[in-house]
Design an enzyme around this catalytic site. Structure first.
Site, PDB file in Angstrom:
ATOM      1  N   HIS A  45     -13.727  10.864  90.577  1.00 54.70           N
ATOM      2  CA  HIS A  45     -14.849  11.472  89.758  1.00 54.70           C
ATOM      3  C   HIS A  45     -14.226  12.806  89.408  1.00 54.70           C
ATOM      4  CE1 HIS A  45     -18.414   9.030  91.643  1.00 54.70           C
ATOM      5  NE2 HIS A  45     -17.308   8.346  90.941  1.00 54.70           N
ATOM      6  N   GLU A  47     -15.113  15.951  89.730  1.00 49.16           N
ATOM      7  CA  GLU A  47     -14.977  17.037  90.788  1.00 49.16           C
ATOM      8  C   GLU A  47     -13.667  16.850  91.635  1.00 49.16           C
ATOM      9  OE1 GLU A  47     -19.492  16.150  90.940  1.00 49.16           O
ATOM     10  OE2 GLU A  47     -17.440  15.096  90.304  1.00 49.16           O
ATOM     11  N   SER A 162     -19.891  -6.109  49.288  1.00 42.85           N
ATOM     12  CA  SER A 162     -20.141  -4.718  49.782  1.00 42.85           C
ATOM     13  C   SER A 162     -18.701  -4.008  49.992  1.00 42.85           C
ATOM     14  CB  SER A 162     -21.003  -5.042  50.947  1.00 42.85           C
ATOM     15  OG  SER A 162     -20.279  -5.767  51.771  1.00 42.85           O
ATOM     16  N   THR A 190     -24.420 -10.876  58.988  1.00 44.61           N
ATOM     17  CA  THR A 190     -23.326 -10.398  58.883  1.00 44.61           C
ATOM     18  C   THR A 190     -22.027 -11.264  59.080  1.00 44.61           C
ATOM     19  OG1 THR A 190     -24.160  -8.153  59.333  1.00 44.61           O
ATOM     20  CG2 THR A 190     -21.994  -8.511  59.789  1.00 44.61           C
ATOM     21  N   LEU A 198     -14.767  -6.837  64.526  1.00 43.24           N
ATOM     22  CA  LEU A 198     -15.543  -5.897  65.575  1.00 43.24           C
ATOM     23  C   LEU A 198     -14.843  -5.295  66.606  1.00 43.24           C
ATOM     24  CD1 LEU A 198     -18.961  -8.069  66.015  1.00 43.24           C
ATOM     25  CD2 LEU A 198     -18.302  -6.473  64.200  1.00 43.24           C
ATOM     26  N   PRO A 288     -29.589  -5.407  57.345  1.00 42.75           N
ATOM     27  CA  PRO A 288     -30.797  -4.914  57.414  1.00 42.75           C
ATOM     28  C   PRO A 288     -31.987  -5.889  58.291  1.00 42.75           C
ATOM     29  CG  PRO A 288     -30.260  -5.942  55.236  1.00 42.75           C
ATOM     30  CD  PRO A 288     -29.211  -6.008  56.015  1.00 42.75           C
TER      31      PRO A 288
END
Length: 357
Positions: A45, A47, A162, A190, A198, A288
């Site tokens: 982590h 720290e 597009s 899509t 992607l 959309p």
């Protein structure tokens, strides 16, 4: 603390399902002697990295941490105990840890005689860790909806073309958003129109990028065909289909079957399934119709729109039916940032309605 917040941001896209955390340590005289951030789930982590950097100079010093030091043993030991063992005299953390298994680090530090303060730059630290905090508080992934449109709000011309409305600079910026997300979601429209890949590409230091899970919402199980680009080995892929749908995809393709909604799949069920797979943040890149379903479900936490200085006058709008029938029901947003990206304008906004915490 502000430096710790900047350090935490370096972990975006690589620490999930853990939070991003930064830590800066000052010695007893107030001089910076150590710094670190959480780099990868399962690794040390923030720290611990900062204490290793500071060494013995940490004794009697102050630790500034963006999130309350953890107080449990998971894949790593408790950070509260590491700070105590290092002889830290004071800890200032920005945001309390809301997870039941990790919270309590502040109390443990106080019990050890360490001076503890909470809340310094809390809003900034929370904003930097909002995806993880949202997932903990709401039990679902944080959702960022991204779209690119013309200045008159069209995402394609009347004939469906597009590519490309937005600039190369904006498209490169989208890959940055992908690299920071745990999953990228598109819908069947899509998939049929673009056969998108992607995966993250073109990011500096590409070897360190964790590819997001590619998720296709394919209700009827017919939009993703054998040979689709999302089925390559560049990144993992999950296809979400209706629980009664049939599909011709090979058994090797990972599927999740979900209940239907009035139109398409049940969005809360989709998000619950992703959360169960340790997905804490989602980049919604669908068209959309899918965007409308997410908005209708109250499942959009941030909107990033790339507006190109282009006019079309006709063609599909960025958002389809979202269950809003009158102006008084409109989802109002607060604009948090406007930035020029090449010739385009990137607008970032968040819903200004209060969320359940």
């Amino acid at each position: 603390m502000r430096r710790a917040i900047r350090l935490a941001a370096r972990g975006l896209g690589s620490t999930s399902p853990n939070p991003v955390v930064g830590c800066v340590i000052l010695d007893a005289s107030g001089q910076p002697v150590g710094a670190g951030h959480h780099r990868r789930a399962g690794g040390p982590h923030a720290e611990v990295h900062a204490l290793r950097d500071a060494g013995e100079r940490a004794r009697g010093g102050t630790a500034y941490v963006t999130l309350e030091p953890c107080d449990h043993t998971g894949r790593t030991g408790p950070c509260a105990q590491a700070l105590i063992a290092a002889g830290i005299a004071r800890v200032s953390y920005a945001v309390g840890d809301p997870t039941p298994q990790a919270t309590g680090g502040g109390d443990t530090l106080r019990a050890a005689g360490i001076q503890v303060e909470q809340g310094l730059l809390a809003d900034e630290a929370e904003a930097g860790n909002i995806a993880w905090l949202t997932s903990v508080r709401l039990g679902r992934p944080y959702v960022l909806w991204k779209y690119a449109a013309t200045l008159d709000g069209r995402i394609a011309a009347r004939d469906g073309s597009s590519r490309w409305i937005s600039s190369p600079e904006s498209r490169a910026d989208v890959h940055r958003l992908r690299a920071e997300a745990d999953a990228v979601i598109v819908g069947s429209g899509t998939m049929r129109a673009d056969d998108p890949h992607l995966a993250v590409r073109g990011i500096e230091g590409m070897a360190d990028v964790t590819q997001p899970l590619r998720v296709v919402v394919d209700t009827e199980g017919t939009a993703v065909r054998p040979g689709a680009r999302v089925l390559d080995d560049a990144a993992p892929t999950l296809i979400a289909i209706a629980d009664d749908a049939r599909t011709e995809l090979p058994d090797a393709v990972r599927l999740v079957r979900l209940p239907r909604a009035a139109t398409g799949l049940d969005i809360p069920a989709l998000l619950a399934a992703l959360h169960a797979r340790d997905i804490r943040s989602v980049l919604l890149e669908g068209g959309p119709t899918l965007a409308g379903a997410f908005v209708a479900a109250g499942a959009v936490d941030k909107v990033v729109g790339y507006l190109a200085p282009v006019l079309l006058g006709a063609g599909p709008a960025a958002l389809a039916d979202a269950g809003i029938t009158t102006l008084t029901e409109a989802l109002r947003l607060d604009v948090t940032e406007t930035v020029r990206i090449g010739p385009d304008l990137r607008i970032t906004a968040v819903p200004n309605v209060p969320k359940e915490r």
